[in-house]
Design a protein around this motif. Structure first.
Motif, PDB file in Angstrom:
ATOM      1  N   ILE A   8      30.417  29.837  45.064  1.00 18.50           N
ATOM      2  CA  ILE A   8      31.746  29.823  45.701  1.00 18.50           C
ATOM      3  C   ILE A   8      32.673  30.713  44.884  1.00 18.50           C
ATOM      4  N   ALA A   9      33.286  31.717  45.530  1.00 19.62           N
ATOM      5  CA  ALA A   9      34.122  32.683  44.816  1.00 19.62           C
ATOM      6  C   ALA A   9      35.489  32.783  45.477  1.00 19.62           C
ATOM      7  N   PRO A  10      36.574  32.422  44.783  1.00 17.07           N
ATOM      8  CA  PRO A  10      37.919  32.610  45.346  1.00 17.07           C
ATOM      9  C   PRO A  10      38.332  34.072  45.263  1.00 17.07           C
ATOM     10  N   LEU A  11      39.221  34.471  46.164  1.00 21.38           N
ATOM     11  CA  LEU A  11      39.716  35.848  46.159  1.00 21.38           C
ATOM     12  C   LEU A  11      41.158  35.847  46.670  1.00 21.38           C
ATOM     13  N   TYR A  12      42.109  36.062  45.729  1.00 25.04           N
ATOM     14  CA  TYR A  12      43.522  36.148  46.104  1.00 25.04           C
ATOM     15  C   TYR A  12      44.244  37.013  45.078  1.00 25.04           C
ATOM     16  N   GLY A  13      45.470  37.359  45.375  1.00 23.48           N
ATOM     17  CA  GLY A  13      46.184  38.368  44.601  1.00 23.48           C
ATOM     18  C   GLY A  13      46.458  38.016  43.169  1.00 23.48           C
ATOM     19  N   GLN A  14      46.557  36.708  42.820  1.00 25.63           N
ATOM     20  CA  GLN A  14      46.943  36.333  41.471  1.00 25.63           C
ATOM     21  C   GLN A  14      45.767  36.314  40.494  1.00 25.63           C
ATOM     22  N   LEU A  15      44.549  36.562  41.000  1.00 23.91           N
ATOM     23  CA  LEU A  15      43.408  36.629  40.100  1.00 23.91           C
ATOM     24  C   LEU A  15      43.444  37.926  39.299  1.00 23.91           C
ATOM     25  N   THR A  16      42.759  37.940  38.178  1.00 20.37           N
ATOM     26  CA  THR A  16      42.670  39.164  37.388  1.00 20.37           C
ATOM     27  C   THR A  16      41.805  40.178  38.139  1.00 20.37           C
ATOM     28  N   PRO A  17      41.947  41.464  37.844  1.00 22.95           N
ATOM     29  CA  PRO A  17      41.083  42.462  38.487  1.00 22.95           C
ATOM     30  C   PRO A  17      39.599  42.151  38.313  1.00 22.95           C
ATOM     31  N   ALA A  18      39.243  41.673  37.140  1.00 27.22           N
ATOM     32  CA  ALA A  18      37.826  41.360  36.907  1.00 27.22           C
ATOM     33  C   ALA A  18      37.374  40.219  37.813  1.00 27.22           C
ATOM     34  N   GLU A  19      38.209  39.198  37.965  1.00 24.66           N
ATOM     35  CA  GLU A  19      37.861  38.071  38.841  1.00 24.66           C
ATOM     36  C   GLU A  19      37.779  38.521  40.293  1.00 24.66           C
ATOM     37  N   GLN A  20      38.684  39.405  40.706  1.00 20.81           N
ATOM     38  CA  GLN A  20      38.628  39.923  42.077  1.00 20.81           C
ATOM     39  C   GLN A  20      37.371  40.752  42.288  1.00 20.81           C
ATOM     40  N   ASP A  21      37.046  41.581  41.301  1.00 21.59           N
ATOM     41  CA  ASP A  21      35.854  42.421  41.438  1.00 21.59           C
ATOM     42  C   ASP A  21      34.592  41.576  41.533  1.00 21.59           C
ATOM     43  N   ARG A  22      34.520  40.482  40.772  1.00 20.90           N
ATOM     44  CA  ARG A  22      33.344  39.616  40.844  1.00 20.90           C
ATOM     45  C   ARG A  22      33.206  39.009  42.230  1.00 20.90           C
ATOM     46  N   ALA A  23      34.335  38.710  42.875  1.00 18.56           N
ATOM     47  CA  ALA A  23      34.287  38.105  44.207  1.00 18.56           C
ATOM     48  C   ALA A  23      33.725  39.062  45.247  1.00 18.56           C
ATOM     49  N   VAL A  24      33.992  40.362  45.105  1.00 21.26           N
ATOM     50  CA  VAL A  24      33.547  41.321  46.126  1.00 21.26           C
ATOM     51  C   VAL A  24      32.186  41.927  45.809  1.00 21.26           C
ATOM     52  N   GLN A  25      31.663  41.688  44.611  1.00 18.75           N
ATOM     53  CA  GLN A  25      30.335  42.205  44.275  1.00 18.75           C
ATOM     54  C   GLN A  25      29.267  41.442  45.032  1.00 18.75           C
ATOM     55  N   PRO A  26      28.141  42.098  45.332  1.00 20.47           N
ATOM     56  CA  PRO A  26      27.069  41.399  46.065  1.00 20.47           C
ATOM     57  C   PRO A  26      26.511  40.245  45.249  1.00 20.47           C
ATOM     58  N   ALA A  27      26.047  39.207  45.946  1.00 17.12           N
ATOM     59  CA  ALA A  27      25.439  38.064  45.267  1.00 17.12           C
ATOM     60  C   ALA A  27      24.123  38.507  44.609  1.00 17.12           C
ATOM     61  N   PRO A  28      23.774  37.918  43.473  1.00 15.34           N
ATOM     62  CA  PRO A  28      22.497  38.248  42.829  1.00 15.34           C
ATOM     63  C   PRO A  28      21.333  37.998  43.786  1.00 15.34           C
ATOM     64  N   ARG A  29      20.242  38.685  43.544  1.00  6.49           N
ATOM     65  CA  ARG A  29      19.049  38.544  44.393  1.00  6.49           C
ATOM     66  C   ARG A  29      18.640  37.068  44.477  1.00  6.49           C
ATOM     67  N   GLY A  30      18.411  36.627  45.700  1.00  4.30           N
ATOM     68  CA  GLY A  30      17.981  35.261  45.900  1.00  4.30           C
ATOM     69  C   GLY A  30      19.123  34.252  46.005  1.00  4.30           C
ATOM     70  N   ARG A  31      20.365  34.726  45.877  1.00  3.91           N
ATOM     71  CA  ARG A  31      21.510  33.821  45.973  1.00  3.91           C
ATOM     72  C   ARG A  31      22.430  34.258  47.105  1.00  3.91           C
TER      73      ARG A  31
END
Length: 817
Positions: free
Chosen positions: A245-268
């Motif tokens: 579960i990954a939140p994505l909103y404006g108050q997150l840090t750039p790193a947290e936002q980038d993690r949300a939009v990155q593809p899920a690891p293989r098998g997840r």
């Protein structure tokens, strides 16, 4: 350029290149997933007209700008910062090699104001223009002005859902190129909502059903951070074990936002819980499921209060289409909409442009910097509303950024150099004169970047924590504050008085404790509150930087304490002093107070002696009239005159004044006022003070005339002179002992004999024994029975059998009997 996988936009690129080769402007309409954001800038790199000029593409959000730049760089097999880079607030990946710059719309406005000719820039691309942000509309208007100086400058407006023809007209009937079709088909399913269930529960149920029935990752659209947090809590422990579960909103840090939009690891798999930040210009790898709550949170500006508030509203049809398109970016997808299909027609076609619902002070300052005082002189798709524009100009004049004619001042130019809202720019600029610009700049960063220094309401505490925070985001924010401080020529800043600085930015939001703990009144008259448990709830004064809710009662989200001495110092020129006179109903007297105010706030209040003035006399008269004229110390004779005059008014009309209590209260208080001069209240008055009033309304000549019509007394046959009561409900009344009327064979009357007196006949003990308006009839009729009774009770008195033949007397018996 490497070989690229085909996208729907590819078919439209030849037409687009030809249009920009033939002319400077074009409009591109392409549905979500067509690939316009990442394909068009790369396609323009080889255009002959570009030469060595840079291509600047605008994005409405930092997340989208970073993602677009990263995707294009990957396409070229490069790192971000080489051919493709980005420039956003708190982050910059631009080098000398960069030929495509992806920037946020606010950054582009600063670029234009710093260099109106856009030197070295060959083309400006307005991506996702359908969002109609204020910065986007302003950027296009300024770019059109710049294009008048640069015939070689290309402007391209791109959008997925927009009235292309309308934008084309704004661009001088520019050609409109349309791209057909999405990358992949998207199935739409409507989920009938439960009106009794909370939104988070409905979204959770729909998400779990989708994740259990469909493969792939999901993108869930929710109104705001609070709903995201609550939905994440409900989903925790219920989703499949291989799901993140990954939140994505404006108050997150750039790193947290980038993690949300990155593809899920293989098998997840992944469930991204997002605000409208994920609607456009963003491909989240692996997402083929969209769950749309149908709501978004939007800022709404109130010109009457000068405040913006967040409101939760239904999405527009255009925004719903944008959200739906997220499911078909990389493969066929499915979209679950949490509303009835029939509700689609009730949705607004497009979102309200921000220029129609936003604070326009930044826009007004930018236009003034551009040399424009009337927004109608600019090419806006929608003109700024007059009330919001007027409020913005008023604010800027109050900040001394504009002169009386609306032209920019040296102070305004100093504020315009800072990439901040004019309020915050004024705060930083003023702090430079106090050698504390860095502190003010740090506060400005905290207000613009939620989460830095924690999430507390007290900005002084957040400032302290922010200065000690570690991490890249905090360090970049501190560097940004240092740059802002340098722009005003002062890098110093170790101050702790956050309230002092905030008051410079928000003089209208200086707040004073009002009533219960946590309740405050703002200088602009608005009410606001804090939780009683918050430490700031006990402060006598605050400066409120952020609040939400209605004008009647806002919720404070960010503030700092300030003391009265600082308020007195900063706003000495705005603090007004007045003497307030008020009538105290309980004491029936005037009270005078000296009150010093800052807007709607009462800073100090002290009692004063009631002045001797016409205003005080009028106020006392009005107050006494309201509480009761009868309470005035009228003498017996004055009340008798009032009653006679009132009776004449009732019988003969307006030629005679009505001096009854209600009439004086309604009409005569102003006439009464001059005779109350010099008095503070009812206790100070006497009948002598009221004599002048009686003399004015009933001068001697009128009273002589009154005496003829309505004598004040009746001359009885006994020789007594008895007062006539004209105030009774039954008309003129005379109370008289019956034996004083012996021998009188006609009924007493007034008004030239036209109005008979009501006779209240009394016993020797002055107790009523009979009332009559026909004395001769009484003698002839019931007298015998009355006399018989009187003889039994008063045997020493004379009770003749024939009263008409008897001698009237004021004694027990007539003389000589």
């Amino acid at each position: 350029m490497p070989l690229l996988s085909p996208l729907p936009i590819d078919a439209a690129l030849p037409l687009l290149l030809a249009a920009l080769e033939a002319g400077p402007f074009a409009v591109l309409v392409a549905p979500p997933g067509a690939g316009k954001t990442t394909r068009v800038p790369l396609a323009l790199l080889d255009a002959p007209w570009r030469g060595d000029g840079r291509i600047v593409m605008l994005e409405p959000r930092r997340l989208a700008a970073r993602a677009a730049a990263r995707r294009m760089a990957q396409t070229l097999g490069e790192e971000v910062g080489e051919t493709v880079g980005y420039r956003v607030r708190l982050d910059n990946k631009i080098t000398r090699k960069t030929r495509i710059e992806v920037v946020t719309e606010g950054v582009f406005t600063r670029m234009l104001l710093d260099d109106p000719e856009l030197t070295g820039i060959a083309a400006v691309l307005f991506d996702e223009f359908h969002e109609r942000s204020l910065d986007g509309d302003l950027g296009l208007a300024l770019a059109l002005d710049a294009a008048a100086l640069r015939e070689d400058l290309r402007l391209l407006v791109m959008s997925a859902t927009i009235d292309g023809a309308r934008v084309a007209r704004l661009l001088g009937d520019a050609p409109v190129i349309e791209s057909e079709g999405r990358a992949f088909p998207v199935e739409t399913r409507y989920v009938v909502p439960d009106p009794l269930a909370r939104l988070e529960d409905q979204v959770t149920a729909a998400t779990l059903e989708a994740m259990n029935s469909e493969p792939g990752s999901a993108l869930v659209f929710l109104p705001g951070q609070a709903e995201i947090t609550r939905t994440a809590e409900r989903l925790a422990g219920k989703v499949p074990a291989n799901t993140d579960i990954a939140p994505l909103y404006g108050q997150l840090t750039p790193a947290e936002q980038d993690r949300a939009v990155q593809p899920a690891p293989r098998g997840r798999r992944k469930i991204v819980l997002a605000t409208s930040i994920a609607e456009t210009s963003l491909t989240i790898e692996g997402v083929r499921i969209v769950i749309d709550s149908g709501f978004r949170r939007v800022p709404t500006y109130e010109p009457a209060t000068g405040l913006s508030s967040l409101e939760t509203r239904r999405v527009s049809r255009a925004a719903a289409d944008q959200r739906r398109g997220r499911a078909g970016r990389t493969e066929p997808g499915i979209c679950f909409r949490l509303w009835n299909e029939g509700q689609n027609s009730a949705l607004d076609a497009f979102d309200t442009p921000e220029i129609l619902a936003a604070d326009l002070s930044g826009l007004a300052l930018d236009l003034a910097s551009w040399g424009v005082t009337d927004p109608k002189a600019m090419a806006f798709l929608d003109s700024p509303p007059a009330p919001a524009w007027s409020e913005a100009v008023t604010l800027l004049k109050g900040l001394e950024a504009l002169d009386a004619q609306g032209r920019i001042t040296p102070e305004g130019r100093a504020l315009a150099r800072l990439p901040l809202h004019p309020r915050l720019a004024h705060m930083v600029h003023c702090a430079a004169g106090e050698n504390d610009a860095l502190t003010a700049a740090e506060i400005a960063v905290l207000l613009g970047e939620r989460g830095l220094g924690g999430a507390g309401i007290d900005l002084a505490h957040r400032l302290d924590r922010f200065r000690r925070e570690s991490g890249r985001r905090a360090e970049e924010a501190r560097n940004l504050a240092r740059r802002w401080a340098a722009l005003v020529g002062n890098k110093s800043g170790s101050g702790e008085d956050a309230g002092r600085h905030l008051a410079r930015a928000y003089p209208d939001r200086v707040a004073q404790a009002s009533g219960a703990r946590g309740r405050f009144r703002l200088a602009n008259g608005r009410a606001a509150s804090l939780e009683e448990t918050d430490a700031l709830a006990a402060a006598p004064y605050l400066v409120v930087a952020d609040l939400t809710g209605s004008a009647a009662n806002g919720r404070i989200r960010a503030a700092a304490a300030i003391d009265r001495a600082t308020i007195e110092e900063l706003f000495a020129g705005q603090i007004t002093s007045e003497t307030v006179l008020a009538f105290d109903k309980g004491a029936r007297s005037l009270r005078a107070r000296r009150i010093r105010r800052l807007g709607a706030l009462r800073l100090t209040e002290e009692p004063l002696a009631v002045p001797t003035s016409e205003e005080a006399a009028r106020l006392l008269a009005a107050g006494l009239a309201e509480t009761g004229i009868a309470a005035l110390p009228w003498s017996k004779d004055q009340n008798a005159l009032r009653a006679r005059s009132t009776y004449l008014h009732q019988t003969l009309g307006d030629a005679w004044p009505d001096l009854s209590d209600p009439a004086i209260a309604q009409d005569g208080a102003a006439t009464l006022a001059p005779y109350l001069s010099g008095h503070a209240g009812l206790a100070d008055l006497s009948a002598d003070d009221l004599a002048g009033f009686i003399e004015e309304v009933l001068p001697w000549a009128r009273r002589a005339e009154m005496d003829k019509l309505l004598p004040s007394h009746f001359a009885a046959p006994s020789g007594s002179n008895l007062p006539i009561d004209y105030a009774g409900e039954n008309g003129p009344t005379l109370e008289i002992r019956v034996q004083e009327l012996f021998g009188l064979d006609r009924h007493p009357a007034v008004a030239g004999g036209k109005v008979p007196l009501l006779l209240v006949l009394l016993s020797p003990a002055h107790r009523p024994i009979q009332t009559t308006r026909d004395l001769p009839g009484f003698w002839r009729g019931s007298w015998k029975d009355v006399a018989k009774d009187l003889k039994g009770r008063y045997p020493k008195h004379y009770w003749p059998d024939d009263p008409l033949a008897a001698q009237a007397t004021a004694r027990a018996k007539p003389r000589g009997t």
